[in-house]
Each structure stands twice: as C-alpha cells, then as structure tokens.
Design a protein around this motif. Structure first.
Motif, PDB file in Angstrom:
ATOM      1  N   ASP A  25     -63.108 -56.627 129.859  1.00 11.48           N
ATOM      2  CA  ASP A  25     -63.067 -56.259 128.406  1.00 11.48           C
ATOM      3  C   ASP A  25     -64.360 -55.098 128.802  1.00 11.48           C
ATOM      4  N   VAL A  75     -65.272 -52.076 130.350  1.00 12.18           N
ATOM      5  CA  VAL A  75     -64.469 -51.015 129.418  1.00 12.18           C
ATOM      6  C   VAL A  75     -65.653 -50.448 128.746  1.00 12.18           C
ATOM      7  N   LYS A  76     -66.140 -51.399 127.666  1.00 11.65           N
ATOM      8  CA  LYS A  76     -66.575 -50.971 126.511  1.00 11.65           C
ATOM      9  C   LYS A  76     -67.886 -50.247 126.677  1.00 11.65           C
ATOM     10  N   ARG A  77     -68.610 -50.480 127.680  1.00  6.70           N
ATOM     11  CA  ARG A  77     -69.889 -49.968 128.304  1.00  6.70           C
ATOM     12  C   ARG A  77     -69.448 -48.742 128.721  1.00  6.70           C
TER      13      ARG A  77
END
Lengths: 278, 375
Positions: free
Chosen positions: A269, A272-274
């Motif tokens: 997860d 994905v944010k990075r």
C-alpha cells in the motif's frame, strides 16, 4: 453500546476454557521449562545450550526457504492456469489440488516413501527399463520434495483465491493500453495478487520450518531439522528444558517471519502512495 | 471506400450461448466523428464496442480499421483505447502511474512521460492529483483519470462504454460538455455507448440507434428526432404519440377518424402506416375549432410547461403545452402538416402505442436497469 446478555457471555465460555487449557497453558509450560534449570530456578542455561544447535537452525531455515520458493514457482502458474478455466473445470481442478489434503500427512509421507524408496515403485520401474536406481530417500532432495509435495496445496489455494477475485476488467484494461500477455502478467496480475502470494508463503514456510516427520521419513534419519531435534530432546527428561528453549526460539522465529510477511503486504500500500512501481 | 472512414463493420454477427446478440451489423465510422451507439439494455451496443476494441471476436463478418482487416489483431496492437464502464483503474498504481501506464510500455523517456501526463491532467482538470491513490477519488475524478489514461496514448479512436452511467445528474451534464470539448480539442474519433437518449442527442455528430442486435437507424441527432425510421426509434428517442393511419394519397393521411394534410409522399394508395406526432408539436385550441377533440385525463407540471394526457376516442395522447388546462376539460387539438411524420409499418408497429399506461415512475425505472448483463 448495548451490554452483552448473560447468554452471549455464557456462549463464549467453552471456547475460552479451550484456549486456556490447550493453547495458553502449554505455552506457559514451554516458557517455564525453557527458563528454569533442573532445580526449578530461573536461568538462561537452556538457551545457552542451544548454541550447539546453530547449524540445525540454519539447515531448517534453508530447507523451508527452498521448499517455499519451489512451491511458489509451481503454485503460482498453476493457480493462474486454474483461474483461467471454466467454472466447472475450476471446481474439478480445485478438488484435485485439495485431494491430498483429505489424507493424513503421515500417510501421505509414507505413500511418498513407498514410491521413492530404494525398492519403491520408481526404482523398480527404472530397473525394469534397464536404468540405474536413483536414491532420493535419505537425501536433502528427498526431504525438500516431501515438503513441496505435502504443502503445495497451501500455496495454490490462497493464490487461486486472489486470482479469481481479480476483476477481469483490469486485464482487459491492460491489454487495451498495450500490454501483451506477459506484460499483463508482470505489470497487472502479479502486483494485484501479492496478498495471495504472501499468505501462500506464510502457510508453506511455517509448517516447513517446524516439520519433523517429513525429515525423519524421507531423510531416513540422516537429516536433522529443528523439529526432529525438539522431538528427541523431549524424549529424554534431562533435556526437557533445552527442548522447551528450542521450541521457544522456534516460535519467536516464526512470529518474526510472519511479521516480516505482513510488513510486505503493508508496504504494498505504501508504494502506491509514494509513486508506484516503475 | 471513402477516404475518411476509420472503422467499418461488415456483416457482423455474434451469439453468446446460442443467443443472437448482433444480427448482421453494417456500419461505417468517419474520422474525427462523435458517434453514439444508443439503445436499451441488451441491444448489442456494448458488444459492438467490444468487437471494435478487440475484446470479442465476431462470429461472422469483418472489422476494418483504416482499410485493413483487424479481426485477428489483439487489443494491444489496435490503435484504439477504451474508457471502461466502471473505469477499471489499476488499484495498485496512483493517478500519475495509471495515466503513464501506456507510455511506459512504449519505453517513452521519463521526461516525455512527465510532460504528457501533465498535459493530460490539465486537459481533464486534475492538476495536483498525481500522487493520489485512485481508490480515494470520487466517481467523477476516477472518470477523468480513465479518460486521461486512454487519451495519453493518442489513439485514433476512443471507445467509451457508458462512461457517465455511475455519475449523478449534475456531474453527468458537466462531463458531457467536457467530453465534447476534449473530443474537439484532440480531434479524435469518439465511439460512445449509452442508453440515455438525451445524452446521445446532445453530444453526438451521428447516432446509431440499436435494438435487438440490429441497427434501427443511423443519422444526425436532428434526423433521428425529426424523422424516426420506425416506431421503435420514435418511441425510444423522446416522447412520441404513435398511431395507426392510412395514406389516402400523397399529402393526405387519415388517422383518429380525421383526414390531415401532411408533407409525406411516395406511399401506396391506402397503405397502412405508423404516424408519429411529438407532444410539443400539437397545439391546444378550443373544442370547437380543433381538428380533434378529447378530454384531459391528467396534468403534470414540468416547470416551463405542462405535460397533459388527452383521451381522444380511447387513444391517450401526450401533449406539452404552456397553457394551463384542467383535468376533465374538453379541448381541441390542432396539428400542422409538418408535425405529422409518416413511417412504413415495421416489426415494431403496434408495440408502442398511446400513453394510457404511462407514468413517470416507469420511465425512471427503465433508466436504472444495469447494463451489466448485456453481452
């Protein structure tokens, strides 16, 4: 929040009793024996004793890792293949994968021995064909083969589940954007089935690292893993404490590896944010 | 073959489990055109789109792209991109990576990727959303990302499968305008699938009306509305009063027991025909001067007009008028020759009639039906 009724509380009692008697209490015993000496005094002497068994730990971890990797290499394509079949074919394949699990692990291992033994089916066939016998039982290969054979379903099933949950539209979208079949596999299907892979790895690695039966039978007593050592130590009252200490370390090792695996699925997860996968 | 034809379908048929979904479709799509496939659930519009995209293979017939047969070309080698019904954005990638997906596959230099993604984000008004996870976006935002992800590859043709179906009314209107703007700005052919006739009328250059796996009519929105080819099209596009009539001679038609002047010619003498009159084309007059007279059975206030149902000899007409009339009032109806549209009888004759069973509720229910079962 509404208070739980007496009945609701009462319903949980048998389960709580079960947990206390058969899970919590044995663990406390392990902890007690591991951290006391022969006179029952607190001591780290049992733990210190374990330094003799360093190579056993390393061997166990190595075997479990190899078996897990092989299960993954076989299980992932198999799960993918299964997920692409018609619903009917999926059900049949599912039964075929589960079928060995309906049979007791010990019996399965014996069956494998009967196949691979020096005088077993495989070798008598080879002799008939005028070829040399192969010795599998009693080798590292034999033990790993046994682990893969026994634990493969635990790899296939969670991956298969995550494959069937994967929305077909993602695959169409990736084709639409220019991915050929292989690119769709690596760029879309694999990243979206990581959670299945992680539970598969956990479910194969944990029983592999603690098995004693497979290594005893298929290793013909020549290969000593942690499980075998613990069993032997517990058979002798004077080494009870060392066995307990070894069990304790084993549990900690498994907890750590499960923890690492869970971190991996969290990381998924976070990537994905990075900014995603490049 | 004409020069500016991008896609042509010839004699396409498709059946799923023995059930015919497409029945000998022939269609040509021109470059830079906004084409809409319009029809009710299960009419085969999505299947047609999927055949163009390469996700289904036709049982018979050929698909041509720029004059080349592409029946056996896989989707990833076609110069078309798709905006999927519920977007199908990759959940493991953020907004930026979703849009960059197609460019990365072509090994585009990082510099160009950044430039093009930024350009797309500006086009769909999503600047500053680069690092957001797609699962945290609203429906409208996901929609825009899906459009950007498809358009960044500069396809010759963009396929849109009910892209606005999941959005609320206000947002849908905004997105309609935006899609139209993007299509003009980029100069790309859009093939748009919808069951919403209003959407089709307001956005399209050409509408392809489909029903039961067949093309019912191809034309501009104005043509389709004013000159429906059969009772199905007349009923599906807008509101229509559809009556049985008889052509007496050129320019003379009889229906509802009255002989009207009309503008249609070329029918047999005494040929039985379908008559279409749009609700807004009927004038309400006093009962003594009207060509027809009837009793008002219901009045619904619609904001800028009243929608009234009038019983004329047992046939219930729907009219739109700005003058207030009361229920049970007897009124006269006047119909100009231009307002009368005469159609040949078709398999749909008699299936759509008057408004005796009409209610607003039914209409809305029809809109909600999910298209998912189509295929």
């Amino acid at each position: 929040m509404r208070k739980k009724s007496f009945f609701q509380k009462a319903a949980a009692v048998p389960h709580i009793m079960w947990v206390i008697m058969f899970i919590a209490a044995p663990m406390l015993f392990v902890l007690y024996f591991a951290l006391t000496d022969a006179e029952g005094k607190f001591s780290f002497s049992n733990i210190a004793e374990l330094s003799k068994y360093g190579n056993v730990f390393i061997l166990s971890i190595a075997f479990a890792l190899i078996a897990t990797v092989i299960c993954l290499l076989i299980g992932y394509p198999l799960a993918y293949f299964m997920s692409r079949q018609s619903e009917r074919a999926q059900k049949i394949l599912m039964v075929l994968v589960m079928l060995p699990m309906w049979c007791n692990l010990l019996i399965r291992t014996y069956a494998l021995m009967a196949l691979l033994d020096n005088g077993g089916l495989l070798n008598s066939l080879l002799v008939k064909l005028g070829l040399d016998k192969v010795s599998i039982v009693g080798t590292n290969f034999g033990v790993i083969l046994g682990m893969v054979y026994d634990f493969l379903p635990y790899m296939v099933l969670p991956i298969f589940t995550s494959m069937t949950k994967l929305d077909k539209r993602y695959i169409e979208a990736s084709h639409d954007l220019g991915c050929n079949n292989w690119q769709t596999m690596t760029k879309v299907i694999m990243p979206l089935t990581v959670s299945g892979v992680i539970s598969g790895i956990t479910m194969v690695f944990v029983p592999s690292i603690s098995t004693f039966y497979i290594s005893q039978k298929l290793g013909a007593g020549k290969i000593d893993l942690v499980g075998d050592t613990i069993e032997r130590l517990f058979q002798n009252t004077s080494t009870y404490g060392v066995g307990a200490a070894m069990s304790l370390i084993m549990m900690i090792l498994i907890l750590i590896s499960v923890g690492i695996m869970n971190r991996f699925s969290d990381d998924e997860d976070k990537t994905v944010k990075r900014g995603g996968i490049r | 073959m004409e020069k500016d034809i991008v896609i042509s379908l010839t004699d396409i048929s498709k059946a799923f489990d023995g059930e015919t979904v497409l029945d000998h479709i022939n269609l040509e799509i021109h470059d830079k055109e906004f084409v809409t496939f319009l029809g009710p659930s299960g009419c085969g519009k999505t299947t047609t789109l999927r055949i163009i995209g390469g996700f289904e293979t036709p049982d018979t017939g050929d698909v041509y792209f720029d004059g080349k047969r592409i029946n056996d070309t896989p989707p990833y080698e076609r110069q078309v991109n798709t905006v999927f019904q519920r977007y199908a954005l990759f959940p493991h990638l953020n907004v930026y990576e979703n849009i960059a997906f197609g460019l990365r596959l072509k090994k585009t230099p990082e510099e160009t990727v950044r430039e093009k993604v930024q350009e797309m984000l500006a086009l769909v008004n999503l600047k500053g959303f680069e690092r957001r996870r797609v699962t945290t976006l609203s429906g409208g935002q996901q929609q825009r990302v899906a459009i950007a992800r498809a358009l960044v590859n500069h396809p010759k043709v963009l396929l849109l499968d009910e892209p606005l179906g999941a959005l609320d009314l206000k947002l849908r209107k905004d997105m309609q305008n935006e899609l139209k703007r993007i299509q003009r700005q980029m100069g790309i052919t859009f093939i748009y699938v919808t069951h919403d006739q209003e959407e089709a009328l307001s956005m399209s250059d050409t509408i392809v009306v489909m029903a039961e796996g067949k093309i019912q009519q191809i034309g501009t929105p104005v043509d389709i509305y004013n000159e429906p080819e059969n009772a199905f099209v007349a009923d599906f596009i807008g509101e229509s009063n559809i009556l049985d009539g008889m052509m007496l001679s050129d320019y003379k038609v009889k229906f509802s027991g009255h002989i009207f002047d009309c503008v249609d010619t070329g029918f047999e003498r005494r040929e039985l025909v379908d008559i279409v009159v749009r609700p807004e084309d009927v004038d309400v007059v006093s009962k003594d001067t009207g060509m027809l007279t009837g009793t008002v059975t219901s009045v619904t206030f619609k904001g800028d007009y009243y929608e009234i149902i009038v019983d004329v000899g047992g046939f219930k007409w729907m009219l739109e008028t700005s003058d207030f009339v009361g229920v049970d009032e007897v009124i006269g109806l006047d119909i100009e020759p231009e307002a009368i549209h005469v159609m040949k009888k078709s398999e749909y004759s008699g299936k759509f009639g008057d408004y005796s069973t009409f209610s607003d509720e039914m209409d809305h229910l029809g809109d909600i039906i999910d298209e998912e079962d189509e295929e």
